[in-house]
Write a protein that holds these residues in place. Structure first.
Motif, short mmCIF file in Angstrom:
data_model
loop_
_atom_site.label_atom_id
_atom_site.label_comp_id
_atom_site.label_asym_id
_atom_site.label_seq_id
_atom_site.Cartn_x
_atom_site.Cartn_y
_atom_site.Cartn_z
N ARG A 55 0.86 -1.19 0.00
CA ARG A 55 0.00 0.00 0.00
C ARG A 55 0.89 1.23 0.00
O ARG A 55 1.94 1.24 0.64
N SER A 56 0.47 2.26 -0.69
CA SER A 56 1.28 3.48 -0.79
C SER A 56 1.54 4.11 0.57
O SER A 56 2.56 4.79 0.77
N GLU A 57 0.67 3.86 1.53
CA GLU A 57 0.85 4.41 2.89
C GLU A 57 2.11 3.86 3.56
O GLU A 57 2.64 4.46 4.49
N ASP A 67 4.95 3.89 2.40
CA ASP A 67 6.08 4.77 2.10
C ASP A 67 6.41 5.71 3.26
O ASP A 67 7.52 6.18 3.39
N ASN A 81 7.85 -1.79 -2.25
CA ASN A 81 6.97 -2.50 -3.15
C ASN A 81 7.65 -3.72 -3.73
O ASN A 81 8.85 -3.74 -3.95
#
Length: 84
Positions: free
Chosen positions: A8-10, A12, A51
């Motif tokens: 999930r981008s969160e 990052d 990722n």
């Protein structure tokens, strides 16, 4: 060790709720797997998520008197995840 999780981008942002929750759960699971086979495991800290499903970079802190060599840790994590 295999993690069955979708990136999930969160993740990052290491301050995000999602990163913190994932890191806490991952650390507890790794500590449990290692402590069942090895002595002297003190702490598992997630340092980064990236990722590729979810790639986890983490540090393991052991007591100086631990029987947890690098090879023993690798073997225990492989066995604990069901991977050969």
């Amino acid at each position: 060790m295999t993690v069955n999780e979708t990136y999930r981008s969160e993740y990052d942002n290491s301050s995000s709720t999602e990163f913190t929750a994932f890191a806490s759960n991952f650390s507890k699971n790794v500590e449990k797997v290692l402590s069942e086979e090895l002595s002297g495991i003190k702490l598992v800290t997630v340092t980064r998520l990236s990722n590729g499903s979810v790639v986890v970079d983490f540090d393991i802190v052991v007591q100086q008197s631990s029987n947890a060599s690098v090879d023993a840790i690798k073997q225990t994590l492989k066995a604990g995840s069901g991977n050969d």
